[in-house]
Write a protein that holds these residues in place. Sequence first.
Motif, PDB file in Angstrom:
ATOM      1  N   PRO A 160       0.799  -1.240   0.000  1.00 47.67           N
ATOM      2  CA  PRO A 160       0.000   0.000   0.000  1.00 47.67           C
ATOM      3  C   PRO A 160       0.824   1.280   0.000  1.00 47.67           C
ATOM      4  CG  PRO A 160      -0.979  -1.603   1.480  1.00 47.67           C
ATOM      5  CD  PRO A 160       0.322  -2.200   1.012  1.00 47.67           C
ATOM      6  N   ASP A 161       1.900   1.337   0.792  1.00 45.43           N
ATOM      7  CA  ASP A 161       2.677   2.573   0.827  1.00 45.43           C
ATOM      8  C   ASP A 161       3.401   2.812  -0.492  1.00 45.43           C
ATOM      9  OD1 ASP A 161       4.222   0.339   1.354  1.00 45.43           O
ATOM     10  OD2 ASP A 161       5.583   1.364   2.712  1.00 45.43           O
ATOM     11  N   MET A 162       3.827   1.730  -1.158  1.00 40.35           N
ATOM     12  CA  MET A 162       4.476   1.891  -2.454  1.00 40.35           C
ATOM     13  C   MET A 162       3.470   2.300  -3.535  1.00 40.35           C
ATOM     14  SD  MET A 162       7.741   1.505  -2.178  1.00 40.35           S
ATOM     15  CE  MET A 162       7.539   2.417  -0.631  1.00 40.35           C
ATOM     16  N   ARG A 163       2.234   1.801  -3.436  1.00 42.41           N
ATOM     17  CA  ARG A 163       1.207   2.227  -4.393  1.00 42.41           C
ATOM     18  C   ARG A 163       0.921   3.722  -4.248  1.00 42.41           C
ATOM     19  NH1 ARG A 163      -1.812  -2.430  -2.803  1.00 42.41           N
ATOM     20  NH2 ARG A 163      -3.444  -1.076  -1.990  1.00 42.41           N
ATOM     21  N   LEU A 164       0.979   4.212  -3.009  1.00 42.68           N
ATOM     22  CA  LEU A 164       0.785   5.642  -2.777  1.00 42.68           C
ATOM     23  C   LEU A 164       1.916   6.452  -3.403  1.00 42.68           C
ATOM     24  CD1 LEU A 164      -0.763   7.949  -1.417  1.00 42.68           C
ATOM     25  CD2 LEU A 164       0.575   7.506   0.664  1.00 42.68           C
ATOM     26  N   VAL A 165       3.152   5.981  -3.236  1.00 40.12           N
ATOM     27  CA  VAL A 165       4.299   6.665  -3.845  1.00 40.12           C
ATOM     28  C   VAL A 165       4.155   6.680  -5.362  1.00 40.12           C
ATOM     29  CG1 VAL A 165       6.794   6.560  -4.210  1.00 40.12           C
ATOM     30  CG2 VAL A 165       5.850   6.164  -1.933  1.00 40.12           C
ATOM     31  N   LEU A 166       3.769   5.544  -5.965  1.00 42.18           N
ATOM     32  CA  LEU A 166       3.597   5.470  -7.415  1.00 42.18           C
ATOM     33  C   LEU A 166       2.508   6.427  -7.899  1.00 42.18           C
ATOM     34  CD1 LEU A 166       3.906   1.634  -8.073  1.00 42.18           C
ATOM     35  CD2 LEU A 166       5.410   3.411  -8.974  1.00 42.18           C
ATOM     36  N   ALA A 167       1.434   6.533  -7.138  1.00 39.64           N
ATOM     37  CA  ALA A 167       0.362   7.461  -7.519  1.00 39.64           C
ATOM     38  C   ALA A 167       0.860   8.902  -7.504  1.00 39.64           C
ATOM     39  CB  ALA A 167      -0.829   7.302  -6.581  1.00 39.64           C
ATOM     40  N   GLY A 168       1.669   9.241  -6.510  1.00 38.76           N
ATOM     41  CA  GLY A 168       2.224  10.586  -6.453  1.00 38.76           C
ATOM     42  C   GLY A 168       3.137  10.881  -7.624  1.00 38.76           C
ATOM     43  N   ILE A 169       3.967   9.901  -7.992  1.00 40.50           N
ATOM     44  CA  ILE A 169       4.873  10.075  -9.132  1.00 40.50           C
ATOM     45  C   ILE A 169       4.080  10.233 -10.424  1.00 40.50           C
ATOM     46  CG2 ILE A 169       6.621   8.912 -10.540  1.00 40.50           C
ATOM     47  CD1 ILE A 169       7.634   7.626  -7.926  1.00 40.50           C
ATOM     48  N   ARG A 170       3.011   9.449 -10.575  1.00 39.79           N
ATOM     49  CA  ARG A 170       2.231   9.467 -11.804  1.00 39.79           C
ATOM     50  C   ARG A 170       1.417  10.744 -11.956  1.00 39.79           C
ATOM     51  NH1 ARG A 170      -0.480   5.242 -10.759  1.00 39.79           N
ATOM     52  NH2 ARG A 170      -2.285   6.312  -9.875  1.00 39.79           N
ATOM     53  N   ASP A 171       0.823  11.227 -10.870  1.00 37.13           N
ATOM     54  CA  ASP A 171      -0.162  12.304 -10.962  1.00 37.13           C
ATOM     55  C   ASP A 171       0.352  13.676 -10.556  1.00 37.13           C
ATOM     56  OD1 ASP A 171      -2.021  10.399 -11.760  1.00 37.13           O
ATOM     57  OD2 ASP A 171      -2.566   9.935  -9.685  1.00 37.13           O
ATOM     58  N   HIS A 172       1.501  13.727  -9.927  1.00 38.40           N
ATOM     59  CA  HIS A 172       2.022  15.012  -9.455  1.00 38.40           C
ATOM     60  C   HIS A 172       3.225  15.418 -10.288  1.00 38.40           C
ATOM     61  CE1 HIS A 172       3.023  18.319  -6.902  1.00 38.40           C
ATOM     62  NE2 HIS A 172       4.174  17.798  -6.554  1.00 38.40           N
ATOM     63  N   ARG A 173       3.300  16.674 -10.698  1.00 37.65           N
ATOM     64  CA  ARG A 173       4.417  17.199 -11.471  1.00 37.65           C
ATOM     65  C   ARG A 173       5.118  18.286 -10.656  1.00 37.65           C
ATOM     66  NH1 ARG A 173       2.784  13.420 -13.715  1.00 37.65           N
ATOM     67  NH2 ARG A 173       2.405  13.058 -15.941  1.00 37.65           N
ATOM     68  N   PRO A 174       6.073  17.912  -9.830  1.00 41.64           N
ATOM     69  CA  PRO A 174       6.726  18.922  -8.990  1.00 41.64           C
ATOM     70  C   PRO A 174       7.562  19.883  -9.832  1.00 41.64           C
ATOM     71  CG  PRO A 174       7.887  16.839  -8.840  1.00 41.64           C
ATOM     72  CD  PRO A 174       6.648  16.577  -9.648  1.00 41.64           C
ATOM     73  N   ARG A 175       7.563  21.134  -9.422  1.00 32.78           N
ATOM     74  CA  ARG A 175       8.412  22.145 -10.054  1.00 32.78           C
ATOM     75  C   ARG A 175       9.315  22.724  -8.964  1.00 32.78           C
ATOM     76  NH1 ARG A 175       3.524  22.282 -12.554  1.00 32.78           N
ATOM     77  NH2 ARG A 175       3.515  22.270 -14.821  1.00 32.78           N
ATOM     78  N   LEU A 176      10.245  21.908  -8.536  1.00 31.45           N
ATOM     79  CA  LEU A 176      11.101  22.257  -7.419  1.00 31.45           C
ATOM     80  C   LEU A 176      12.557  22.270  -7.851  1.00 31.45           C
ATOM     81  CD1 LEU A 176       9.449  20.007  -4.687  1.00 31.45           C
ATOM     82  CD2 LEU A 176       9.026  22.423  -5.118  1.00 31.45           C
ATOM     83  N   PRO A 177      13.395  23.024  -7.140  1.00 30.05           N
ATOM     84  CA  PRO A 177      14.817  23.037  -7.488  1.00 30.05           C
ATOM     85  C   PRO A 177      15.452  21.697  -7.168  1.00 30.05           C
ATOM     86  CG  PRO A 177      14.448  24.206  -5.429  1.00 30.05           C
ATOM     87  CD  PRO A 177      13.089  23.895  -5.990  1.00 30.05           C
ATOM     88  N   PRO A 178      16.549  21.353  -7.839  1.00 27.32           N
ATOM     89  CA  PRO A 178      17.227  20.082  -7.541  1.00 27.32           C
ATOM     90  C   PRO A 178      17.816  20.098  -6.141  1.00 27.32           C
ATOM     91  CG  PRO A 178      18.575  21.464  -8.960  1.00 27.32           C
ATOM     92  CD  PRO A 178      17.249  22.136  -8.870  1.00 27.32           C
ATOM     93  N   GLN A 179      17.927  18.919  -5.558  1.00 21.46           N
ATOM     94  CA  GLN A 179      18.563  18.817  -4.245  1.00 21.46           C
ATOM     95  C   GLN A 179      20.064  19.062  -4.389  1.00 21.46           C
ATOM     96  OE1 GLN A 179      15.872  15.076  -2.853  1.00 21.46           O
ATOM     97  NE2 GLN A 179      17.796  15.327  -1.789  1.00 21.46           N
ATOM     98  N   LEU A 180      20.578  19.943  -3.577  1.00 22.70           N
ATOM     99  CA  LEU A 180      22.004  20.239  -3.576  1.00 22.70           C
ATOM    100  C   LEU A 180      22.554  20.024  -2.174  1.00 22.70           C
ATOM    101  CD1 LEU A 180      21.978  23.549  -5.658  1.00 22.70           C
ATOM    102  CD2 LEU A 180      22.506  21.240  -6.477  1.00 22.70           C
ATOM    103  N   ARG A 181      23.780  19.571  -2.096  1.00 20.29           N
ATOM    104  CA  ARG A 181      24.400  19.376  -0.785  1.00 20.29           C
ATOM    105  C   ARG A 181      24.631  20.718  -0.113  1.00 20.29           C
ATOM    106  NH1 ARG A 181      29.508  15.619  -0.503  1.00 20.29           N
ATOM    107  NH2 ARG A 181      30.079  16.674  -2.423  1.00 20.29           N
ATOM    108  N   PRO A 182      24.236  20.877   1.141  1.00 16.76           N
ATOM    109  CA  PRO A 182      24.515  22.120   1.855  1.00 16.76           C
ATOM    110  C   PRO A 182      26.026  22.302   2.031  1.00 16.76           C
ATOM    111  CG  PRO A 182      22.895  20.772   3.017  1.00 16.76           C
ATOM    112  CD  PRO A 182      23.489  19.912   1.960  1.00 16.76           C
TER     113      PRO A 182
END
Length: 223
Positions: free
Chosen positions: A115-137
């Motif tokens: 179930p938790d992985m299905r939730l992650v997959l749904a987020g990846i499929r339906d959500h289009r994040p527009r966020l900056p890339p992760q950078l090391r502090p």
Amino acid sequence: MRRIGRFSSDAAAEHYFAAYDRATGRTRWLDDVLAALELPRVHLVGASSGGCYAVYQAIHRPGRLASVAAVDPTTVTARFRPAVLWWSAVGVLVRRDRVWARILAQLTGVPADRPDMRLVLAGIRDHRPRLPPQLRPAQSALRRIEGPMLLVFLEKSTAHNARRAARRSRRLLRTAEVELWLGRKHTLSLEVADRVLEFTTACREVRLPRREGEPLRALRLRP
């Protein structure tokens, strides 16, 4: 989001979220949300990328943080493994559930039908994040963190070199409790959740930062 704070229109929200082009924009947004919810002090918990963002918060907006707990936080003290970047690029181009299911299975060792992985997959499929890339502090920024912090690294993580990340965290983060959990992959478990709860409960006690010149504590290994 319109009910919290300053969001009176979609245009206003879009203007505000333009600040996401930097990590400081994310941390300011979360600080505003906590203020709108009238939460003066919180125990902030994040896993994977969420752990990275929790560390960003401790760097840029620590005022409301009673503690930070980060479970296998990525790109804080170690880069992503090349395989992670390659698979992510494939997933972005293909955007099929079966491809991302394979990526998640490689990362976590958890079957995609859970179930938790299905939730992650749904987020990846339906959500289009527009966020900056992760950078090391910057190392200097990590050294300035003073509040209570727990970092749990998972030895068999496919996201990064967990041993290297743990060693660097122990060296750079003066007040952090750094643990390396042996034989664990990049996923959550009830044992990790219990450890986070134990830590946040203990943070009711006063904790003093390590003094300059004081020897580093040994890295804590957990089976």
